[in-house]
Design an enzyme around this catalytic site. Structure first.
Site, short mmCIF file in Angstrom:
data_model
loop_
_atom_site.label_atom_id
_atom_site.label_comp_id
_atom_site.label_asym_id
_atom_site.label_seq_id
_atom_site.Cartn_x
_atom_site.Cartn_y
_atom_site.Cartn_z
N ASP A 12 -12.43 -29.01 15.85
CA ASP A 12 -13.56 -29.10 14.91
C ASP A 12 -13.09 -29.56 13.53
O ASP A 12 -12.17 -28.98 12.95
CB ASP A 12 -14.24 -27.73 14.75
N LYS A 39 -17.69 -25.04 22.73
CA LYS A 39 -18.48 -23.89 23.14
C LYS A 39 -17.76 -23.02 24.16
O LYS A 39 -17.80 -21.79 24.10
CB LYS A 39 -19.83 -24.34 23.67
N GLY A 40 -17.10 -23.65 25.13
CA GLY A 40 -16.38 -22.86 26.13
C GLY A 40 -15.27 -22.04 25.52
O GLY A 40 -15.15 -20.84 25.78
N ALA A 41 -14.46 -22.68 24.68
CA ALA A 41 -13.35 -21.98 24.04
C ALA A 41 -13.85 -20.90 23.09
O ALA A 41 -13.28 -19.80 23.01
CB ALA A 41 -12.47 -22.98 23.30
N GLY A 212 -37.97 -19.81 38.26
CA GLY A 212 -36.95 -19.14 39.07
C GLY A 212 -35.96 -18.27 38.33
O GLY A 212 -35.14 -17.62 38.95
N ASP A 245 -21.69 -19.66 7.43
CA ASP A 245 -21.43 -20.71 8.43
C ASP A 245 -22.06 -20.28 9.75
O ASP A 245 -21.61 -19.34 10.39
CB ASP A 245 -19.92 -20.91 8.57
N GLY A 250 -24.03 -18.64 18.10
CA GLY A 250 -24.54 -18.56 19.46
C GLY A 250 -23.45 -18.31 20.48
O GLY A 250 -23.66 -17.63 21.49
N ASP A 251 -22.25 -18.84 20.20
CA ASP A 251 -21.12 -18.63 21.11
C ASP A 251 -20.62 -17.19 21.03
O ASP A 251 -20.26 -16.59 22.05
CB ASP A 251 -19.98 -19.60 20.75
#
Length: 322
Positions: A12, A39-41, A212, A245, A250-251
């Site tokens: 980033d 996002k995964g990390a 669903g 910041d 969300g992560d």
């Protein structure tokens, strides 16, 4: 047991400015910093902050940045055994601008994240049997996300879908999700419903149920969140903070939610606690380095009079491989 995360890993580049330039303008910024992200990390790191066993399945380039990001994951106690080193693409990069309101705009070059293939997620599922919760997002190829969710479904693994970013969403993923956690933009992208209050959030939850997914957490930023479960709903008010910041909030929420689900905590309490962690993240700079520690969250909970839910620790022996 282990929380497995299938997702992106990025470098980033964060620029802090007073206001966004108009098209064609040149303005002076206040500062620039370089942080580990993706996002995964970020989500894997957030879960590891609470001492959980966390495995990240992702991809970086065979370059300096890739090596540094793997080192950062390992330092954060995240198992990087199944982080692929791509010879085809450079490590993913996100260029983030944050203005004086703490809102962020982001440009993401996926890079090596595009080289995380469906066949790459087959391997860890074949070689390991300890995953209790799968956490996925949409910054890696759709086929890879879908395949990981299918494998989890076959093994009765609880799957959390954080459908971010909106541009990467595929509705097909809903078929395999046990709970979905969209924000306002992502909900609008999928359903055409603008979630601006509790009523519209309930409407979105019902729509997801008809598609669903019986469990959803509709995030509405400063208006809090609505947890919708099989026709029942609960509003969780926002935690008031002075934002610095918002990148990674969300992560932090998603990683914390995965920890709570892994421990068997009900969805409403889990979402409330995840909201506390996400709010605390907003007060710190850096999507990943700004994710609060367990001790910081404990102190924040005491300050707010909130229940701290995650005292159990399950860290494991070192010896990760990249």
């Amino acid at each position: 047991m282990t929380i497995s995360v299938v997702g992106s890993i990025n470098n980033d580049i964060v620029a802090v400015i007073d206001q966004y330039p108009k098209r064609g303008d040149t303005i002076f910024g206040k500062e620039i910093e370089y942080f580990p992200g993706g996002k995964g990390a970020n989500q894997a790191t957030a879960a590891a902050r609470f001492g959980r066993k966390v495995r990240l399945i992702g991809a970086v380039g065979s370059d300096y940045y890739g090596e540094q990001l793997i080192n950062t994951l390992q330092a954060s106690q995240v198992d990087s055994t199944y982080v692929k080193k791509s010879d085809k693409y450079a490590t993913g990069t996100a260029i983030v601008t944050i203005d004086s309101t703490s809102e962020n705009t982001m440009f993401v070059m996926k890079g090596a994240n595009e080289d995380l293939l469906a066949e790459d997620v087959e391997i860890p599922f074949k070689e390991t049997e300890d995953t209790s919760v799968l956490l996925v997002q949409m910054e890696v190829p759709q086929e890879t996300v879908i395949r990981s969710m299918q494998l989890a479904k076959e093994r009765n693994i609880f799957t959390i879908l954080d459908p971010a970013p909106a541009e990467g969403i595929t509705v097909k993923a809903l078929e395999y999700a046990d709970v979905i956690t969209p924000n306002r933009q992502e909900t609008y992208h999928m359903l055409g419903i603008d979630v601006v209050n509790v009523d519209t959030a309930i409407q979105a939850g019902r729509t997801f149920e008809n598609m669903g997914v019986i469990n959803s957490i509709l995030k509405m930023a400063d208006k809090g969140a609505v947890v919708y479960q099989s026709g029942e709903w609960c509003h969780i008010p926002a935690i008031p903070v002075d934002p610095i910041d918002s990148v990674g909030a969300g992560d932090a929420f998603a990683g914390t939610l995965a920890c709570c689900i892994e421990e068997g905590i009900d969805l409403v309490r889990a979402a409330r606690f995840a909201s506390v962690v996400g709010a605390l993240k907003v007060t710190k700079v850096g999507a990943q380095v700004g994710i609060p520690t367990k001790e910081e969250v404990k102190g924040f909970c005491e300050q707010l009079g909130e229940e701290f839910l995650l005292d159990k620790e399950e860290t494991f022996e070192r010896g990760f491989s990249g």
